[in-house]
Design an enzyme around this catalytic site. Structure first.
Site, PDB file in Angstrom:
ATOM      1  N   GLY A  28       0.834  -1.188   0.000  1.00 29.73           N
ATOM      2  CA  GLY A  28       0.000   0.000   0.000  1.00 29.73           C
ATOM      3  C   GLY A  28       0.872   1.242   0.000  1.00 29.73           C
ATOM      4  O   GLY A  28       2.017   1.219   0.470  1.00 29.73           O
ATOM      5  N   CYS A  29       0.333   2.345  -0.493  1.00 31.14           N
ATOM      6  CA  CYS A  29       1.131   3.575  -0.607  1.00 31.14           C
ATOM      7  C   CYS A  29       1.544   4.109   0.766  1.00 31.14           C
ATOM      8  O   CYS A  29       2.725   4.378   1.012  1.00 31.14           O
ATOM      9  CB  CYS A  29       0.366   4.624  -1.409  1.00 31.14           C
ATOM     10  SG  CYS A  29      -1.331   4.907  -0.853  1.00 31.14           S
ATOM     11  N   TYR A  30       0.562   4.255   1.677  1.00 26.70           N
ATOM     12  CA  TYR A  30       0.903   4.718   3.019  1.00 26.70           C
ATOM     13  C   TYR A  30       1.860   3.748   3.704  1.00 26.70           C
ATOM     14  O   TYR A  30       2.801   4.143   4.396  1.00 26.70           O
ATOM     15  CB  TYR A  30      -0.360   4.830   3.878  1.00 26.70           C
ATOM     16  CG  TYR A  30      -1.285   5.964   3.551  1.00 26.70           C
ATOM     17  CD1 TYR A  30      -0.868   7.289   3.609  1.00 26.70           C
ATOM     18  CD2 TYR A  30      -2.619   5.715   3.223  1.00 26.70           C
ATOM     19  CE1 TYR A  30      -1.736   8.334   3.336  1.00 26.70           C
ATOM     20  CE2 TYR A  30      -3.499   6.754   2.956  1.00 26.70           C
ATOM     21  CZ  TYR A  30      -3.052   8.065   3.009  1.00 26.70           C
ATOM     22  OH  TYR A  30      -3.930   9.093   2.748  1.00 26.70           O
TER      23      TYR A  30
END
Length: 315
Positions: free
Chosen positions: A115-117
């Site tokens: 995931g990006c975060y």
């Protein structure tokens, strides 16, 4: 033979960005399903099993269903959904996570794209836990802001609707108020954390780009650790990496503000160490493009490793 790559879900935000990165290349062949047959299970199964590598850009349930359709053991799969990020048997696709992860990605036939975060959060914590600077059971709080592209088509349409009553009024908004964001399990599992962290994300009125922050009290870390020692541990961990680097303390000190769009349209992630020795506090920040190193760029990097191609090809 040139490997064939099929993007299942190429019409979505991540799928389109991956396709854009792969189309100009001559070291692989990008194949697509007839748009009229996208919902035909037999047609999809044929595409999935005929490819050398498949990239799933689908909602979680659909990604699980797609994996079930793959019966050809030679097919390599990258799943960009949340479905398999902590699933046994799947390799987490953050090659810079530790010294062995790149090799694991290259040898794997099942890779979950981070995931990006989570990419930003893990980039900050994993090196410090590994270096025995951060206790793995330390309660942590991550703050983050992302461009609205991370919310998919519905959020993009909402933020770009100039007729909406709040179009010019709301510069950003917080969300996941129940503290149950879908990236939390992978942040804890792959960040080396024993205690579930608090995660407080926000979305800004800009298209792409991301900041992930981790504030720390030096006195809560192991030993009499200094801000410089934290910086040294991060710098050593990412030494020689092409896509992840750490700003010098002088560079960080000279910065008055940090633009979340600063690495847009790249596959890079940059770490900053802010704070002061006298206050006994530090503010670690990861800057990345939520559509680049946080999604499509990472998928292409993982694809290159899995197919034995140049890791930076198309990036």
């Amino acid at each position: 033979m040139t490997p064939k790559v099929f993007i299942d879900g190429e019409a979505g935000t991540t799928g389109l960005q991956i396709r854009e990165r792969l189309l100009p290349r001559n070291d692989l062949q990008l194949v697509s399903i007839d748009p009229d047959r996208r919902k035909d299970p037999a047609a999809r199964a044929a595409m999935l099993n005929d490819a050398d590598a498949v990239i799933l850009c689908l909602p979680d349930e659909a990604a699980v269903e797609a994996v079930a359709l793959i019966t050809n053991p030679a097919v390599k799969v990258i799943d960009a959904s949340t479905a398999h990020r902590t699933t046994p048997g799947w390799t987490y696709g953050f090659p810079e996570m530790d010294e062995t992860q790149r090799g694991r990605v290259a040898a794997s036939s099942r890779v979950s794209n981070p995931g990006c975060y989570a990419t930003g959060a893990i980039a900050l914590t994993r090196p410090l836990v590994t270096a025995d600077i951060m206790p793995p059971d330390l309660p942590l709080s991550f703050n983050a802001v992302s461009g609205y592209s991370g919310g998919g088509k519905a959020m993009i349409a909402e933020f770009e609707d100039e007729s909406a009553p709040n179009f010019t009024r709301v510069p950003y908004r917080i969300y996941a108020l129940g503290l149950g964001h879908k990236h939390l399990p992978e942040i804890q599992a792959h960040g080396g954390l024993l205690t579930r962290p608090i995660f407080t994300p926000a979305v800004g009125r800009y298209y792409q780009g991301m900041l992930v922050e981790l504030p720390l009290h030096l006195g809560m870390l192991n030993g009499n650790v200094s801000m410089a020692e934290i910086h040294d541990a991060l710098t050593r961990h990412y030494a020689g990496e092409k896509f992840v680097d750490v700003a010098s303390l002088d560079e960080s000190k000279a910065i008055g503000t940090l633009d979340p769009e600063g690495l847009n349209n790249t596959n890079r992630l940059k770490i900053f160490v802010f704070g002061s020795e006298t206050s006994g506090q530090v503010r670690l920040v990861a800057l990345l493009d939520n559509l680049g190193k946080g999604a499509s760029g990472a998928a292409v990097q993982n694809l290159n490793l899995m197919l034995g191609l140049k890791e930076g090809a198309g990036l």
